[in-house]
Design an enzyme around this catalytic site. Structure first.
Site, PDB file in Angstrom:
ATOM      1  N   GLU A   1      12.659  -4.845  47.979  1.00 14.30           N
ATOM      2  CA  GLU A   1      13.238  -5.113  46.660  1.00 14.30           C
ATOM      3  C   GLU A   1      13.537  -3.812  45.912  1.00 14.30           C
ATOM      4  OE1 GLU A   1      14.417  -7.894  47.027  1.00 14.30           O
ATOM      5  OE2 GLU A   1      13.710  -8.895  45.219  1.00 14.30           O
TER       6      GLU A   1
ATOM      7  N   THR B   1      23.659  -7.484  38.190  1.00 11.01           N
ATOM      8  CA  THR B   1      22.229  -7.399  37.863  1.00 11.01           C
ATOM      9  C   THR B   1      21.994  -6.295  36.838  1.00 11.01           C
ATOM     10  OG1 THR B   1      21.806  -8.114  40.111  1.00 11.01           O
ATOM     11  CG2 THR B   1      19.922  -7.281  38.922  1.00 11.01           C
TER      12      THR B   1
HETATM   13  P1  ADP Z   1      19.727 -10.972  44.739  1.00 15.39           P
HETATM   14  O1  ADP Z   1      19.202 -10.991  43.321  1.00 15.39           O
HETATM   15  O2  ADP Z   1      20.413 -12.250  45.094  1.00 15.39           O
HETATM   16  O3  ADP Z   1      18.708 -10.530  45.720  1.00 15.39           O
HETATM   17  P2  ADP Z   1      20.769  -8.408  44.287  1.00 15.39           P
HETATM   18  O4  ADP Z   1      22.126  -8.150  43.756  1.00 15.39           O
HETATM   19  O5  ADP Z   1      19.603  -8.101  43.454  1.00 15.39           O
HETATM   20  O6  ADP Z   1      20.835  -9.912  44.787  1.00 15.39           O
HETATM   21  O7  ADP Z   1      20.481  -7.603  45.628  1.00 15.39           O
HETATM   22  C1  ADP Z   1      21.365  -7.466  46.589  1.00 15.39           C
HETATM   23  C2  ADP Z   1      21.511  -5.983  46.901  1.00 15.39           C
HETATM   24  O8  ADP Z   1      20.673  -5.641  47.993  1.00 15.39           O
HETATM   25  C3  ADP Z   1      22.935  -5.675  47.316  1.00 15.39           C
HETATM   26  O9  ADP Z   1      23.295  -4.410  46.839  1.00 15.39           O
HETATM   27  C4  ADP Z   1      22.831  -5.673  48.837  1.00 15.39           C
HETATM   28  O10 ADP Z   1      23.808  -4.865  49.437  1.00 15.39           O
HETATM   29  C5  ADP Z   1      21.436  -5.102  49.051  1.00 15.39           C
HETATM   30  N1  ADP Z   1      20.858  -5.498  50.343  1.00 15.39           N
HETATM   31  C6  ADP Z   1      20.377  -4.680  51.292  1.00 15.39           C
HETATM   32  N2  ADP Z   1      19.944  -5.376  52.357  1.00 15.39           N
HETATM   33  C7  ADP Z   1      20.124  -6.667  52.074  1.00 15.39           C
HETATM   34  C8  ADP Z   1      19.855  -7.859  52.793  1.00 15.39           C
HETATM   35  N3  ADP Z   1      19.338  -7.863  54.024  1.00 15.39           N
HETATM   36  N4  ADP Z   1      20.161  -9.019  52.189  1.00 15.39           N
HETATM   37  C9  ADP Z   1      20.699  -9.037  50.946  1.00 15.39           C
HETATM   38  N5  ADP Z   1      20.985  -7.945  50.220  1.00 15.39           N
HETATM   39  C10 ADP Z   1      20.707  -6.753  50.783  1.00 15.39           C
END
Ligand code: ADP
Length: 309
Positions: free
Chosen positions: A130, A183
């Protein structure tokens, strides 16, 4: 010789109205499916990524490998893993897309290593994923994705997470409108300070929601699904938010709010029939306004991450 495992890691609703940054619950069926394989070298590699675009394959950036690396560093292991990712929830949905990946990855790798950690202990490593996605090592999505159910974070230092009993009949309706809420914008818009009167209202609701869930008191759950701090500020980023929420309430929802930092909006209802009516009413508002959406109706997932065939 390689060993392979397939894992389902559920999507999650974080915040759950009054529980900003501390509460979360796991959903059924929506989430990530990961195939994790032990390799003979020391590398962590990302293979195929299906169902979402622009997710990094660089192992120093993908949350799956970042989270596994944190776990390997902790035990001083140099085991290599190869991970294939199948996503059925988009990043940026507010349903913990990156958290599903982080949680599923450490859960699967832990299994292949002979289970040195409990699910609860895996939260600290998933949080590192995260951190890679959003700069902060949040646990509000990874905890329910790993553990299932309804989780609360009492403290980060030390990490203290507990699960709360909830009524079987509590059903989540989630509407994911096809609009982008960054976000970063959702974070920027929050005020750094809170009025004491709002804080009092919020902690009254948080404790009442927890008690309502444990005692299965739907009246108390309904009265406490209120958020006087974040919703009034963030909801302006989501088109038709008030109208959608009102439609859900009119259809019988106990309450609703923004899922995570949005744009998904959720409602909680007593029973599947009501949850479906709530879903129809909320999505009709988006349809009327020409906004595409996805709709999920889900029981709270009691299991969290699990091995699948
Ligand atoms: P969510 O709140 O749905 O998790 P976010 O926008 O906070 O979405 O996070 C997604 C971010 O994390 C994006 O920048 C994405 O490229 C990155 N990321 C890295 N690896 C992954 C993964 N395996 N799955 C989803 N997002 C990923």
């Amino acid at each position: 010789m390689s060993e392979k495992i397939r894992v389902f890691a559920p999507a999650t609703i974080a915040n759950v109205a009054c529980g900003f940054d501390i509460m979360g619950l796991a959903l059924e069926k929506v989430g990530d499916q990961l195939t994790i394989q032990k390799t003979d070298d020391e590398r962590l590699t990302i293979g195929s990524i299906i169902g979402a675009e622009n997710i990094p394959t660089d192992p120093t950036k993908n949350v799956c490998s970042v989270a596994i690396q944190a776990m390997l560093d902790h035990i001083g292991s140099k085991q290599g893993f190869h991970i294939d990712i199948s996503k059925n929830i988009s990043p940026g949905s507010g349903l913990g897309s990156s958290a599903s990946s982080s949680a599923g990855a450490v859960y699967g790798a832990n299994m292949l290593l002979g289970k040195p950690f409990t699910k609860k202990e895996l939260v600290q490593f998933a949080m590192e994923g995260e951190k890679a996605a959003s700069e902060k090592a949040h646990a509000d999505n990874v905890a329910p994705s790993l553990l299932g159910g309804f989780t609360v974070i009492r403290s980060y230092d030390p990490l203290d997470i507990f699960s709360v009993h909830y009524p079987e009949e509590l059903i989540a309706t989630v509407v994911f409108p096809a609009v982008e809420v960054k976000t970063a914008d959702a974070k920027k818009i929050l005020k750094p300070e809170v009025a004491l009167s709002d804080a009092i209202a919020q902690w009254g609701n948080v404790s009442a929601l927890t008690a309502g869930l444990i005692t299965e008191d739907f009246g108390l759950i309904e009265r406490s699904l209120q958020d006087v701090i974040v919703e009034p500020v963030r909801s302006i980023l989501i088109p038709c938010y008030q109208e959608m929420k009102q439609a859900g309430m009119d259809a019988g929802a106990l309450g609703g709010n923004i899922s995570g930092s949005g744009p998904s909006v959720f409602a909680l209802s007593k029973g599947k029939e009501t949850a479906e009516k709530v879903g129809q009413a909320m999505s009709a508002v988006l349809a009327k306004n020409g906004i595409a959406y996805e709709l999920f109706i889900s029981k709270i997932n009691p299991v969290g991450c699990e091995i699948i065939n």
